[in-house]
Design an enzyme around this catalytic site. Structure first.
Site, PDB file in Angstrom:
ATOM      1  N   ILE A  32       0.836  -1.204   0.000  1.00  0.00           N
ATOM      2  CA  ILE A  32       0.000   0.000   0.000  1.00  0.00           C
ATOM      3  C   ILE A  32       0.875   1.260   0.000  1.00  0.00           C
ATOM      4  O   ILE A  32       0.571   2.247  -0.673  1.00  0.00           O
ATOM      5  CB  ILE A  32      -0.937  -0.035   1.242  1.00  0.00           C
ATOM      6  N   ASP A  72      11.761   3.224   5.380  1.00  0.00           N
ATOM      7  CA  ASP A  72      11.375   1.811   5.375  1.00  0.00           C
ATOM      8  C   ASP A  72      12.505   0.954   5.943  1.00  0.00           C
ATOM      9  O   ASP A  72      13.690   1.241   5.731  1.00  0.00           O
ATOM     10  CB  ASP A  72      11.046   1.359   3.939  1.00  0.00           C
ATOM     11  N   ASP A 101      14.263   1.470  11.090  1.00  0.00           N
ATOM     12  CA  ASP A 101      13.181   0.782  11.787  1.00  0.00           C
ATOM     13  C   ASP A 101      12.409   1.858  12.539  1.00  0.00           C
ATOM     14  O   ASP A 101      12.989   2.558  13.395  1.00  0.00           O
ATOM     15  CB  ASP A 101      13.795  -0.244  12.761  1.00  0.00           C
ATOM     16  N   ASN A 146       2.313   4.615   7.448  1.00  0.00           N
ATOM     17  CA  ASN A 146       1.798   3.443   6.738  1.00  0.00           C
ATOM     18  C   ASN A 146       2.454   2.136   7.175  1.00  0.00           C
ATOM     19  O   ASN A 146       1.799   1.094   7.187  1.00  0.00           O
ATOM     20  CB  ASN A 146       1.987   3.647   5.224  1.00  0.00           C
ATOM     21  N   SER A 154      -6.455   0.013  10.395  1.00  0.00           N
ATOM     22  CA  SER A 154      -6.991  -1.229   9.835  1.00  0.00           C
ATOM     23  C   SER A 154      -8.427  -1.388  10.325  1.00  0.00           C
ATOM     24  O   SER A 154      -8.753  -0.945  11.434  1.00  0.00           O
ATOM     25  CB  SER A 154      -6.174  -2.436  10.332  1.00  0.00           C
ATOM     26  N   TYR A 186      -2.337  -6.982  17.337  1.00  0.00           N
ATOM     27  CA  TYR A 186      -2.329  -6.060  16.180  1.00  0.00           C
ATOM     28  C   TYR A 186      -3.593  -5.185  16.201  1.00  0.00           C
ATOM     29  O   TYR A 186      -3.522  -3.970  16.010  1.00  0.00           O
ATOM     30  CB  TYR A 186      -2.253  -6.908  14.910  1.00  0.00           C
ATOM     31  N   LYS A 245      -3.925  -1.137  16.322  1.00  0.00           N
ATOM     32  CA  LYS A 245      -4.589  -0.324  15.293  1.00  0.00           C
ATOM     33  C   LYS A 245      -5.721   0.500  15.913  1.00  0.00           C
ATOM     34  O   LYS A 245      -5.950   1.641  15.505  1.00  0.00           O
ATOM     35  CB  LYS A 245      -5.094  -1.218  14.161  1.00  0.00           C
ATOM     36  N   THR A 252      -1.221  -7.901  -0.467  1.00  0.00           N
ATOM     37  CA  THR A 252       0.154  -7.380  -0.381  1.00  0.00           C
ATOM     38  C   THR A 252       1.007  -8.513   0.208  1.00  0.00           C
ATOM     39  O   THR A 252       0.482  -9.549   0.631  1.00  0.00           O
ATOM     40  CB  THR A 252       0.245  -6.168   0.562  1.00  0.00           C
TER      41      THR A 252
HETATM   42  N1  LIG Z   1      -2.532  -6.016   3.659  1.00  0.00           N
HETATM   43  C1  LIG Z   1      -3.599  -6.003   4.451  1.00  0.00           C
HETATM   44  O1  LIG Z   1      -4.456  -6.904   4.390  1.00  0.00           O
HETATM   45  C2  LIG Z   1      -3.814  -4.859   5.405  1.00  0.00           C
HETATM   46  C3  LIG Z   1      -5.072  -4.740   6.012  1.00  0.00           C
HETATM   47  C4  LIG Z   1      -5.300  -3.714   6.914  1.00  0.00           C
HETATM   48  C5  LIG Z   1      -4.286  -2.812   7.201  1.00  0.00           C
HETATM   49  N2  LIG Z   1      -3.060  -2.948   6.621  1.00  0.00           N
HETATM   50  C6  LIG Z   1      -2.024  -1.980   6.996  1.00  0.00           C
HETATM   51  O2  LIG Z   1      -1.587  -1.310   5.828  1.00  0.00           O
HETATM   52  C7  LIG Z   1      -0.235  -0.877   6.035  1.00  0.00           C
HETATM   53  C8  LIG Z   1       0.620  -1.327   4.860  1.00  0.00           C
HETATM   54  O3  LIG Z   1       0.636  -2.748   4.844  1.00  0.00           O
HETATM   55  P1  LIG Z   1       0.899  -3.606   3.521  1.00  0.00           P
HETATM   56  O4  LIG Z   1      -0.141  -4.628   3.471  1.00  0.00           O
HETATM   57  O5  LIG Z   1       1.161  -2.710   2.370  1.00  0.00           O
HETATM   58  O6  LIG Z   1       2.237  -4.337   4.004  1.00  0.00           O
HETATM   59  P2  LIG Z   1       3.589  -4.736   3.238  1.00  0.00           P
HETATM   60  O7  LIG Z   1       4.244  -5.741   4.109  1.00  0.00           O
HETATM   61  O8  LIG Z   1       3.318  -5.045   1.818  1.00  0.00           O
HETATM   62  O9  LIG Z   1       4.414  -3.367   3.300  1.00  0.00           O
HETATM   63  C9  LIG Z   1       4.786  -2.825   4.529  1.00  0.00           C
HETATM   64  C10 LIG Z   1       6.048  -2.014   4.373  1.00  0.00           C
HETATM   65  O10 LIG Z   1       6.397  -1.533   5.686  1.00  0.00           O
HETATM   66  C11 LIG Z   1       7.774  -1.795   5.928  1.00  0.00           C
HETATM   67  N3  LIG Z   1       7.995  -1.980   7.363  1.00  0.00           N
HETATM   68  C12 LIG Z   1       7.553  -3.002   8.138  1.00  0.00           C
HETATM   69  N4  LIG Z   1       7.997  -2.847   9.393  1.00  0.00           N
HETATM   70  C13 LIG Z   1       8.718  -1.696   9.419  1.00  0.00           C
HETATM   71  C14 LIG Z   1       9.443  -1.006  10.429  1.00  0.00           C
HETATM   72  N5  LIG Z   1       9.526  -1.497  11.665  1.00  0.00           N
HETATM   73  N6  LIG Z   1      10.076   0.141  10.094  1.00  0.00           N
HETATM   74  C15 LIG Z   1      10.009   0.631   8.835  1.00  0.00           C
HETATM   75  N7  LIG Z   1       9.347   0.011   7.843  1.00  0.00           N
HETATM   76  C16 LIG Z   1       8.714  -1.132   8.120  1.00  0.00           C
HETATM   77  C17 LIG Z   1       8.073  -3.069   5.139  1.00  0.00           C
HETATM   78  O11 LIG Z   1       9.462  -3.195   4.869  1.00  0.00           O
HETATM   79  C18 LIG Z   1       7.236  -2.867   3.882  1.00  0.00           C
HETATM   80  O12 LIG Z   1       7.924  -2.173   2.870  1.00  0.00           O
HETATM   81  C19 LIG Z   1       0.201  -1.471   7.382  1.00  0.00           C
HETATM   82  O13 LIG Z   1       0.076  -0.494   8.396  1.00  0.00           O
HETATM   83  C20 LIG Z   1      -0.787  -2.587   7.604  1.00  0.00           C
HETATM   84  O14 LIG Z   1      -0.952  -2.874   8.968  1.00  0.00           O
HETATM   85  C21 LIG Z   1      -2.801  -3.947   5.723  1.00  0.00           C
END
Ligand SMILES: NC(=O)c1ccc[n+]([C@@H]2O[C@H](COP(=O)([O-])OP(=O)(O)OC[C@H]3O[C@@H](n4cnc5c(N)ncnc54)[C@H](O)[C@@H]3O)[C@@H](O)[C@H]2O)c1
Length: 248
Positions: free
Chosen positions: A18, A37, A60, A87, A139, A152, A156, A187
């Site tokens: 995302i 990231d 991090d 994000n 979320s 989690y 959130k 994702t």
């Molecule tokens: N994919 C889903 O189903 C979903 C649903 C609800 C909410 N979300 C939320 O959307 C957001 C994006 O998630 P996504 O699905 O794109 O995930 P993803 O794993 O595809 O991407 C997440 C990115 O965050 C980076 N990251 C993770 N931990 C980190 C840290 N400690 N420091 C810096 N960077 C870090 C990762 O390297 C990655 O590039 C998140 O907050 C997730 O909780 C995702």
């Protein structure tokens, strides 16, 4: 969208999913994006791909000193920050009674302390300047719960309350804080939970629009909330999930 051209936006977790789709859209709208990231190489690649003066920084978000240094670097190299997208997030699905303190701590460090660290560093500058927009990717788990994601979901829900409180504290300074809640989205994070695709198939039946989300479903809402068109919107929680949750 109005007001995004040349806006400097810090976006966490933009190397994939995302965040990557959102970073690309913000650059298309003319914003200069700083991607923070854990995957530093991925952040640099994403920044080079989206262009428009974007930079990538590996860190991090749970490390407060690293976040403070990165925010100072963005101000020096890119310019005064006026937008933040919290994000980055992480989870490992597991029934609560099977999980342990090591897992809870990592989930809380990334999903709660991460946004707190980044927001504190960026909001300090926004408050001095009396201008800013913060969007946190929470979320639907934080609104309605999600089985096997207890800690989690707690994080959130905390992010949503954090945004609402900052929206109240900073409304008169022209700083808006809102949350966007994705539903299940295709994702890497979701694929790690569901390598065989069984969960996705079940969710497709449950979502009124009959599909899980795609990264491209979110950037429009995030860009809107960062834009001048959303100037009178603060403290709000918006689900983008094909109708899966219709919270009042
Ligand atoms: N994919 C889903 O189903 C979903 C649903 C609800 C909410 N979300 C939320 O959307 C957001 C994006 O998630 P996504 O699905 O794109 O995930 P993803 O794993 O595809 O991407 C997440 C990115 O965050 C980076 N990251 C993770 N931990 C980190 C840290 N400690 N420091 C810096 N960077 C870090 C990762 O390297 C990655 O590039 C998140 O907050 C997730 O909780 C995702």
């Amino acid at each position: 969208m109005r007001g995004l051209k040349d806006k400097v936006v810090v976006l966490t977790g933009g190397a994939g999913g995302i965040g990557r789709a959102t970073a690309g859209r913000l650059a298309e709208e003319g914003a200069r994006v700083a991607i923070l990231d854990l995957n530093g190489e991925g952040a640099a690649t994403a920044a080079a791909e989206i262009g428009n003066g974007a930079i990538g920084i590996g860190l991090d978000i749970s490390d407060q000193q690293a976040v403070i240094a990165a925010v100072a670097r963005v101000e020096a190299e890119v310019g005064p920050i006026s937008g933040l997208v919290n994000n980055a997030g992480w989870d490992k699905m597991m029934p609560f009674l099977k999980s342990d303190a090591e897992l809870w701590r990592r989930i809380v460090d990334v999903n709660l302390f991460g946004p707190v660290n980044v927001t504190h560093a960026v909001l300090t500058l926004m408050a001095e300047r009396g201008e800013g927009r913060i969007v946190s990717i929470a979320s639907d788990a934080g609104r309605v719960g999600s089985s096997a994601e207890a800690v989690y979901s707690y994080c959130k829900g905390g992010v949503i309350a954090f945004m609402k409180t900052l929206a109240r504290e900073h409304a008169r300074q022209g700083i808006n804080c809102n949350s966007v809640c994705p539903g299940p989205t295709d994702t890497q994070l979701f694929r790690d939970f569901d390598p065989g695709g069984k969960l996705a198939a079940a969710l497709e039946r449950a979502v009124p629009m009959r599909r899980v989300g795609k990264p491209e479903d979110y950037p429009g809402m995030v860009a809107f909330l960062l834009s001048d068109d959303a100037a009178f919107i603060t403290g709000q929680v918006i689900s983008v999930s094909g109708g899966l949750t219709m919270s009042g």
